[in-house]
Design an enzyme around this catalytic site. Structure first.
Site, mmCIF file in Angstrom:
data_model
loop_
_atom_site.group_PDB
_atom_site.id
_atom_site.type_symbol
_atom_site.label_atom_id
_atom_site.label_comp_id
_atom_site.label_asym_id
_atom_site.label_seq_id
_atom_site.Cartn_x
_atom_site.Cartn_y
_atom_site.Cartn_z
ATOM 1 N N THR A 121 0.776 -1.023 0.132
ATOM 2 C CA THR A 121 -0.004 0.024 0.113
ATOM 3 C C THR A 121 0.705 1.250 0.258
ATOM 4 O OG1 THR A 121 -1.502 1.318 1.422
ATOM 5 C CG2 THR A 121 -0.208 -0.244 2.430
ATOM 6 N N ASP A 122 0.302 2.420 -0.570
ATOM 7 C CA ASP A 122 0.862 3.551 -0.379
ATOM 8 C C ASP A 122 1.006 4.247 1.158
ATOM 9 O OD1 ASP A 122 -1.683 4.078 -0.220
ATOM 10 O OD2 ASP A 122 -2.107 5.824 -1.465
ATOM 11 N N GLU A 123 0.262 3.496 1.985
ATOM 12 C CA GLU A 123 0.280 4.058 3.277
ATOM 13 C C GLU A 123 1.835 3.682 4.036
ATOM 14 O OE1 GLU A 123 -3.187 3.545 5.463
ATOM 15 O OE2 GLU A 123 -4.317 3.278 3.571
ATOM 16 N N TYR A 145 -1.679 -0.503 11.057
ATOM 17 C CA TYR A 145 -1.901 -1.152 9.547
ATOM 18 C C TYR A 145 -0.606 -0.807 8.748
ATOM 19 C CZ TYR A 145 -3.419 -1.813 4.632
ATOM 20 O OH TYR A 145 -3.294 -1.802 3.455
ATOM 21 N N LYS A 149 2.307 -3.310 7.271
ATOM 22 C CA LYS A 149 2.477 -3.620 6.091
ATOM 23 C C LYS A 149 3.905 -3.232 5.442
ATOM 24 C CE LYS A 149 -0.006 -5.032 3.108
ATOM 25 N NZ LYS A 149 -0.593 -6.088 2.596
HETATM 26 P P1 NAD Z 1 -9.933 -7.339 2.559
HETATM 27 O O1 NAD Z 1 -9.591 -7.036 3.989
HETATM 28 O O2 NAD Z 1 -10.894 -7.219 1.581
HETATM 29 O O3 NAD Z 1 -9.295 -8.805 2.210
HETATM 30 C C1 NAD Z 1 -8.362 -9.482 3.013
HETATM 31 C C2 NAD Z 1 -8.678 -11.143 2.945
HETATM 32 O O4 NAD Z 1 -7.374 -11.459 3.448
HETATM 33 C C3 NAD Z 1 -9.658 -11.599 3.481
HETATM 34 O O5 NAD Z 1 -10.622 -12.251 2.593
HETATM 35 C C4 NAD Z 1 -9.414 -12.338 4.878
HETATM 36 O O6 NAD Z 1 -10.147 -13.179 5.085
HETATM 37 C C5 NAD Z 1 -7.953 -12.567 4.140
HETATM 38 N N1 NAD Z 1 -7.116 -12.866 5.335
HETATM 39 C C6 NAD Z 1 -6.767 -11.940 6.428
HETATM 40 N N2 NAD Z 1 -5.996 -12.609 7.155
HETATM 41 C C7 NAD Z 1 -5.594 -13.895 6.656
HETATM 42 C C8 NAD Z 1 -4.634 -14.903 7.097
HETATM 43 N N3 NAD Z 1 -4.054 -14.807 8.241
HETATM 44 N N4 NAD Z 1 -4.460 -15.889 6.289
HETATM 45 C C9 NAD Z 1 -5.433 -16.074 5.114
HETATM 46 N N5 NAD Z 1 -6.130 -15.034 4.825
HETATM 47 C C10 NAD Z 1 -6.233 -13.890 5.370
HETATM 48 O O7 NAD Z 1 -8.470 -6.363 1.836
HETATM 49 P P2 NAD Z 1 -8.303 -5.804 0.565
HETATM 50 O O8 NAD Z 1 -8.925 -4.635 0.688
HETATM 51 O O9 NAD Z 1 -8.800 -6.848 -0.495
HETATM 52 O O10 NAD Z 1 -6.943 -5.745 0.426
HETATM 53 C C11 NAD Z 1 -6.037 -6.716 -0.137
HETATM 54 C C12 NAD Z 1 -4.607 -6.390 -0.070
HETATM 55 O O11 NAD Z 1 -4.149 -5.051 -0.709
HETATM 56 C C13 NAD Z 1 -4.117 -6.252 1.287
HETATM 57 O O12 NAD Z 1 -2.788 -6.620 1.622
HETATM 58 C C14 NAD Z 1 -3.951 -4.821 1.371
HETATM 59 O O13 NAD Z 1 -3.206 -4.087 2.443
HETATM 60 C C15 NAD Z 1 -3.715 -4.299 0.125
HETATM 61 N N6 NAD Z 1 -4.076 -2.711 -0.199
HETATM 62 C C16 NAD Z 1 -5.408 -2.578 -0.214
HETATM 63 C C17 NAD Z 1 -5.871 -1.331 -0.536
HETATM 64 C C18 NAD Z 1 -7.491 -0.922 -0.618
HETATM 65 O O14 NAD Z 1 -7.496 0.431 -0.844
HETATM 66 N N7 NAD Z 1 -8.328 -1.799 -0.150
HETATM 67 C C19 NAD Z 1 -5.037 -0.441 -1.229
HETATM 68 C C20 NAD Z 1 -3.670 -0.764 -1.105
HETATM 69 C C21 NAD Z 1 -3.289 -2.126 -0.723
HETATM 70 P P1 TYD Z 2 -10.651 4.222 4.542
HETATM 71 O O1 TYD Z 2 -11.464 3.834 3.489
HETATM 72 O O2 TYD Z 2 -10.645 3.594 5.960
HETATM 73 O O3 TYD Z 2 -9.081 3.914 3.869
HETATM 74 P P2 TYD Z 2 -7.625 4.402 4.292
HETATM 75 O O4 TYD Z 2 -7.828 5.161 5.823
HETATM 76 O O5 TYD Z 2 -6.908 3.289 4.238
HETATM 77 O O6 TYD Z 2 -7.404 5.609 3.341
HETATM 78 O O7 TYD Z 2 -10.574 5.826 4.645
HETATM 79 C C1 TYD Z 2 -10.595 6.562 3.619
HETATM 80 C C2 TYD Z 2 -10.639 8.158 3.996
HETATM 81 O O8 TYD Z 2 -11.901 8.326 4.441
HETATM 82 C C3 TYD Z 2 -9.562 8.335 5.124
HETATM 83 O O9 TYD Z 2 -8.981 9.509 4.973
HETATM 84 C C4 TYD Z 2 -10.557 8.337 6.591
HETATM 85 C C5 TYD Z 2 -11.742 8.696 5.862
HETATM 86 N N1 TYD Z 2 -13.004 8.284 6.762
HETATM 87 C C6 TYD Z 2 -14.073 8.929 7.073
HETATM 88 O O10 TYD Z 2 -14.036 10.278 7.182
HETATM 89 N N2 TYD Z 2 -15.013 8.336 7.699
HETATM 90 C C7 TYD Z 2 -15.080 7.128 7.729
HETATM 91 O O11 TYD Z 2 -16.050 6.606 8.381
HETATM 92 C C8 TYD Z 2 -14.091 6.164 7.367
HETATM 93 C C9 TYD Z 2 -14.263 4.694 7.278
HETATM 94 C C10 TYD Z 2 -13.118 6.950 6.644
#
Ligand code: NAD
Ligand code: TYD
Length: 332
Positions: A121-123, A145, A149
């Site tokens: 992630t960019d985070e 988090y 990561k």
């Molecule tokens: P999500 O929370 O929707 O899915 C995570 C999945 O991992 C779930 O199906 C969960 O059951 C599984 N999981 C959790 N712990 C586990 C374990 N110990 N063993 C096996 N499976 C396990 O997350 P997402 O939003 O789909 O993100 C997927 C990946 O992309 C993550 O690594 C996250 O850090 C990364 N990512 C997400 C975003 C975003 O905006 N959602 C952005 C950048 C990177």
């Molecule tokens: P989120 O979807 O949790 O992603 P991330 O924290 O990984 O960027 O949140 C996106 C943005 O929205 C973040 O700046 C936090 C804000 N946010 C709210 O203002 N209210 C909410 O209830 C949530 C879940 C997020």
């Protein structure tokens, strides 16, 4: 090719599995997923059963992981605890899965000699006031988090450096699209708006996120998996940067509601004000985002409108309890 996709029952992982099976008619995929609150077997419904195998299990389970990795050509690791707010409330599982789980996968990839692609992630770069992070920007994570990561990413580099593991990393900006768990901003706002429930906006709502439509990200993952250089990091940033308040207002317009639903609530602890990624390296592999926010958010709202059967069960049970803990007091 036979791919092991860990975390493939989550939001991005399941979208990736769907794209992969559709675009490569002879590929097979094995999904390993623990089915935490965020994992949902319904995300994989309708996919070709002869080419998709589902294994319920934990990436921290060395024996299970070793067997599965050794039987595949490459592993793509999406498995993680992924929500910042939950990492602030209860960080333990983040450290276990995002750090130790990544380590277990890397050991297995090393021993089996297969490619390991880490989804990150960019985070991990922290927040940036102006300009955009490149792959050489220093890691400076702010939340449990993002620190977990970053820990996973550092292990990927160490395994590459020490044992020459064929590993690489993609770091994406905020994804959105179908099948995202309602805890995250965009689906939370869509579903609350559809139900005419109050919408919690943290702080002043001016925090900026760099939005990436999930299908665009999945295409980038495939490019990096096939053509990426071992040991390298690839940033994948979305085409649009928007303050949260603008995202919320647009969703309210699309759902026929107005700003009166917005509640400004106490800010998230340590809230990162802005994320922004430069993606030249993945663009040099031929990637370009195809879906801008204007189109992607319309498609996403429409998907949630059309799929109450998907989100209905998710809004009860664990999520309801989480919602109460997270927002009950804040929303009064
Ligand atoms: P999500 O929370 O929707 O899915 C995570 C999945 O991992 C779930 O199906 C969960 O059951 C599984 N999981 C959790 N712990 C586990 C374990 N110990 N063993 C096996 N499976 C396990 O997350 P997402 O939003 O789909 O993100 C997927 C990946 O992309 C993550 O690594 C996250 O850090 C990364 N990512 C997400 C975003 C975003 O905006 N959602 C952005 C950048 C990177
Ligand atoms: P989120 O979807 O949790 O992603 P991330 O924290 O990984 O960027 O949140 C996106 C943005 O929205 C973040 O700046 C936090 C804000 N946010 C709210 O203002 N209210 C909410 O209830 C949530 C879940 C997020």
């Amino acid at each position: 090719m036979k791919l092991l996709v860990t975390g493939g029952a989550g939001f991005i992982g399941s979208s990736y599995v769907r794209n992969r099976l559709e675009s490569r008619p002879t590929d097979r995929v094995v999904v390993l997923d623990k089915l935490t609150y965020a994992g949902n077997p319904a995300n994989l419904e309708g996919l070709p059963e002869d080419r998709l195998e589902f294994v319920e299990g934990d990436i921290c389970d060395r024996e299970a992981v070793a067997g599965l990795v050794a039987d595949c050509d490459a592993v793509v690791n999406f498995a993680a605890e992924s929500h910042v707010d939950r990492s602030i409330a209860e960080p333990d599982a983040f450290i276990q899965t995002d750090v130790f789980g990544t380590f277990v996968l890397l050991e297995a990839a090393r021993d089996a000699g297969v490619r390991h692609l880490q989804i990150s992630t960019d985070e991990v770069y922290g927040s940036i006031a102006e300009g955009s992070f490149t792959e050489s920007s220093p890691l400076d994570p702010s939340s449990p988090y993002s620190a977990s990561k970053a820990g996973g990413d550092l292990l990927v580099s160490a395994f590459r450096h020490t044992w020459g593991v064929d590993s690489l990393i993609v770091r994406a900006s905020n994804n959105y699209g179908p099948r995202q768990h309602p805890e995250k901003l965009i689906p939370l706002v869509i579903l609350n708006a559809l139900h005419e429930d109050a919408i919690p906006l943290y702080g002043d709502g001016r925090q900026v996120r760099n939005w990436l439509f999930v299908e665009d990200f999945c295409r980038a993952i495939d490019l990096v998996l096939e053509d990426g250089e071992a040991g390298k990091v690839y940033n994948v940033g979305g085409p649009d940067e928007l303050p949260n308040i603008d995202v919320v207002s647009r969703i309210l317009e699309l759902t026929g509601r107005d700003d009166s639903l917005i509640r400004r609530v106490e800010d998230r602890l340590g809230h990162d004000p802005r994320y922004s990624l430069a993606s030249e390296r993945v663009e040099a592999l031929g990637w370009k985002a195809q879906v801008g926010f204007a189109e992607g958010i319309e498609r996403t709202v429409e998907w949630y409108r059309q799929n109450p059967g998907w989100w209905g069960p998710l809004r009860s049970g664990e999520y309801r309890e989480y919602y109460e803990r997270q927002y009950g007091r804040k929303l009064g």
